[in-house]
Write a protein that holds these residues in place. Structure first.
Motif, PDB file in Angstrom:
ATOM      1  N   THR A  72      35.940  34.223  42.312  1.00  0.00           N
ATOM      2  CA  THR A  72      36.311  33.087  42.836  1.00  0.00           C
ATOM      3  C   THR A  72      36.641  32.051  41.628  1.00  0.00           C
ATOM      4  O   THR A  72      37.157  31.004  41.793  1.00  0.00           O
ATOM      5  CB  THR A  72      35.025  32.326  43.459  1.00  0.00           C
ATOM      6  N   SER A  73      36.631  32.622  40.514  1.00  0.00           N
ATOM      7  CA  SER A  73      36.877  31.816  39.267  1.00  0.00           C
ATOM      8  C   SER A  73      38.318  31.526  39.007  1.00  0.00           C
ATOM      9  O   SER A  73      38.940  32.519  39.453  1.00  0.00           O
ATOM     10  CB  SER A  73      36.319  32.404  38.067  1.00  0.00           C
ATOM     11  N   PRO A  74      38.867  30.414  38.980  1.00  0.00           N
ATOM     12  CA  PRO A  74      40.090  30.372  38.732  1.00  0.00           C
ATOM     13  C   PRO A  74      40.896  31.074  37.431  1.00  0.00           C
ATOM     14  O   PRO A  74      42.317  31.083  37.749  1.00  0.00           O
ATOM     15  CB  PRO A  74      40.223  28.607  38.287  1.00  0.00           C
ATOM     16  N   PHE A  75      40.030  31.597  36.762  1.00  0.00           N
ATOM     17  CA  PHE A  75      40.664  32.507  35.618  1.00  0.00           C
ATOM     18  C   PHE A  75      40.638  33.883  35.987  1.00  0.00           C
ATOM     19  O   PHE A  75      41.193  34.703  35.398  1.00  0.00           O
ATOM     20  CB  PHE A  75      39.683  32.240  34.280  1.00  0.00           C
ATOM     21  N   CYS A  76      40.328  34.291  37.288  1.00  0.00           N
ATOM     22  CA  CYS A  76      40.363  35.619  37.613  1.00  0.00           C
ATOM     23  C   CYS A  76      41.695  35.857  38.377  1.00  0.00           C
ATOM     24  O   CYS A  76      41.835  35.053  39.364  1.00  0.00           O
ATOM     25  CB  CYS A  76      39.070  36.084  38.424  1.00  0.00           C
ATOM     26  N   THR A  77      42.563  36.655  38.034  1.00  0.00           N
ATOM     27  CA  THR A  77      43.704  36.845  38.504  1.00  0.00           C
ATOM     28  C   THR A  77      44.001  38.225  39.391  1.00  0.00           C
ATOM     29  O   THR A  77      44.824  38.231  40.112  1.00  0.00           O
ATOM     30  CB  THR A  77      44.939  37.084  37.289  1.00  0.00           C
ATOM     31  N   ASN A  78      42.903  39.061  39.227  1.00  0.00           N
ATOM     32  CA  ASN A  78      42.850  40.268  40.188  1.00  0.00           C
ATOM     33  C   ASN A  78      42.030  40.199  41.088  1.00  0.00           C
ATOM     34  O   ASN A  78      40.859  40.355  40.885  1.00  0.00           O
ATOM     35  CB  ASN A  78      42.784  41.250  39.071  1.00  0.00           C
ATOM     36  N   LYS A  79      42.156  39.559  42.279  1.00  0.00           N
ATOM     37  CA  LYS A  79      41.093  39.465  43.356  1.00  0.00           C
ATOM     38  C   LYS A  79      41.466  40.526  44.403  1.00  0.00           C
ATOM     39  O   LYS A  79      42.402  40.580  45.074  1.00  0.00           O
ATOM     40  CB  LYS A  79      41.624  37.833  44.044  1.00  0.00           C
ATOM     41  N   THR A  80      40.428  41.360  44.412  1.00  0.00           N
ATOM     42  CA  THR A  80      40.298  42.421  45.156  1.00  0.00           C
ATOM     43  C   THR A  80      39.512  42.459  46.223  1.00  0.00           C
ATOM     44  O   THR A  80      39.216  43.358  47.321  1.00  0.00           O
ATOM     45  CB  THR A  80      40.373  43.696  44.142  1.00  0.00           C
ATOM     46  N   GLU A  81      38.291  41.915  45.895  1.00  0.00           N
ATOM     47  CA  GLU A  81      37.166  41.613  47.116  1.00  0.00           C
ATOM     48  C   GLU A  81      37.435  40.824  48.356  1.00  0.00           C
ATOM     49  O   GLU A  81      37.904  40.031  48.228  1.00  0.00           O
ATOM     50  CB  GLU A  81      35.986  41.081  46.406  1.00  0.00           C
TER      51      GLU A  81
END
Length: 374
Positions: free
Chosen positions: A150-159
């Motif tokens: 959920t962090s805006p700094f995470c670019t790889n959202k797989t969950e």
């Protein structure tokens, strides 16, 4: 009296409308689709749209979120697609989710006509849905992996999570995270707290205490047994219901193997009766699966009673302490709350003492409640 599709009024509510329990389905699902939605609900499969009414009399369908399926049911879905019994729904797959964040949709439906009976439509839809198996619930649940993403700094959202955390906390009224009017509502503050606290975390950094803190802030439920947060009591009930169902299946599979061994040792044994699996019926009152055969059910209840009465309170506490310490990477340090030779108490020792003290707060009364529900 027979009711036909031409008699069914349209119910129009958003596809992401949240329901609190199975009974709520009747408020948002039209009658021809109700039985199949209830069937899939009991299997912990997420349906999010359905239609079968006089205003759209040519089709009756239910939409399923593909990512809400476990691997077994995904394989079943893939097979049903290949067989032409269901299909990927291109028109609706991003309905109420225009960025496609919930993944693709499955269209479970049939062609209909105004004079087709409600019962016939219902039975046809249910005959397709019966191909799916019961599974563990995968929505209204939030894992550490998802919270980090959920962090805006995470670019790889797989969950996968449904609904997404923002919608689950704030409903559909929360604007983007930087808009002033949303950040200062109680819901907005709770949401911002979580994503900000996740901004510099790695998965190994998230402790049970972190998860418990988030659950407490939201009024949700942290389950230390699987290190996940459940949105409400109904969701964790359905999870536990699956675990009970799974136990029954494992037990009966083992029994079948034992019976087959008996057959091999004794040629007079009837394999047709010893290797067949008993039937189960769903108990609406308790939310559990019971044996259809009353004699089997009576024996199962006796076994459960004996098991519960022989559970040891101290053994339970010790197991819980080890599990909690394990989450913090301190399982090998159980009981080590300081150096007895030097009197030194390191930070690790303090952490062990803190976890042990917190975990042992379970009272004998609460212990009985927990074991009664297992």
């Amino acid at each position: 009296m027979t009711k036909y599709l031409r008699d069914v009024e349209k119910i129009f509510l958003a596809g992401n409308t949240q329901i609190e329990c199975k009974e709520d389905l009747a408020k948002i699902v039209e009658k021809p689709c109700l039985a199949v939605c209830e069937n899939l609900y009991d299997k912990n499969i997420l349906t999010y749209w359905s239609s079968a009414n006089k205003d759209a009399p040519n089709h009756a369908f239910v939409l399923i979120r593909y990512e809400s399926l476990d691997e077994r049911n995904k394989a079943i879905a893939d097979r049903l697609i290949n067989e032409g019994k269901i299909k990927e729904d291109k028109r609706f797959e991003s309905w109420n989710s225009f960025d496609g964040q919930y993944g693709k949709a499955l269209y479970l439906g049939i062609d209909t006509y105004p004079d087709m009976s409600v019962d016939e439509i219902s039975q046809s839809l249910c005959s397709i849905a019966q191909e799916f198996e019961m599974q563990d619930i995968k929505y209204n649940i939030y894992t550490p992996e998802y919270l980090i993403q959920t962090s805006p700094f995470c670019t790889n959202k797989t969950e996968f999570a449904f609904p997404d955390l923002k919608t689950a906390i704030c409903g559909d009224n929360m604007d983007e995270r930087y808009k002033i009017d949303s950040r200062f509502t109680p819901e907005g503050k709770a949401y911002m707290f979580i994503i900000d606290s996740m901004s510099d975390k790695k998965i190994q950094d998230i402790t049970p205490e972190d998860m418990q803190s988030i659950a407490d802030k939201l009024g949700w439920i942290y389950n230390p047994d699987d290190h996940k947060i459940y949105k409400d009591e109904e969701t964790i009930r359905r999870h536990n219901n699956f675990l009970e169902y799974q136990k029954l299946n494992i037990t009966e599979t083992n029994n079948a193997e034992l019976n087959l061994g008996d057959f091999n040792d004794n040629n007079e044994t009837d394999i047709s009766t010893t290797s067949s699996k008993p039937e189960y019926i769903y108990n609406e009152k308790t939310g559990e699966f019971n044996y259809k055969n009353p004699e089997f059910q009576q024996k199962a209840e006796v076994r459960r009673k004996i098991k519960l009465e022989n559970k040891d309170y101290l053994e339970y506490k010790l197991k819980r302490i080890k599990k909690k310490l394990g989450y913090a990477g301190l399982e090998e340090d159980i009981g080590k709350t300081g150096d007895s030779c030097t009197g030194e108490v390191a930070e690790k020792h303090k952490r062990v003492a803190e976890i042990q003290a917190e975990t042992t707060k379970t009272s004998p009364v609460r212990f009985k409640q927990i074991t009664r529900n297992q």
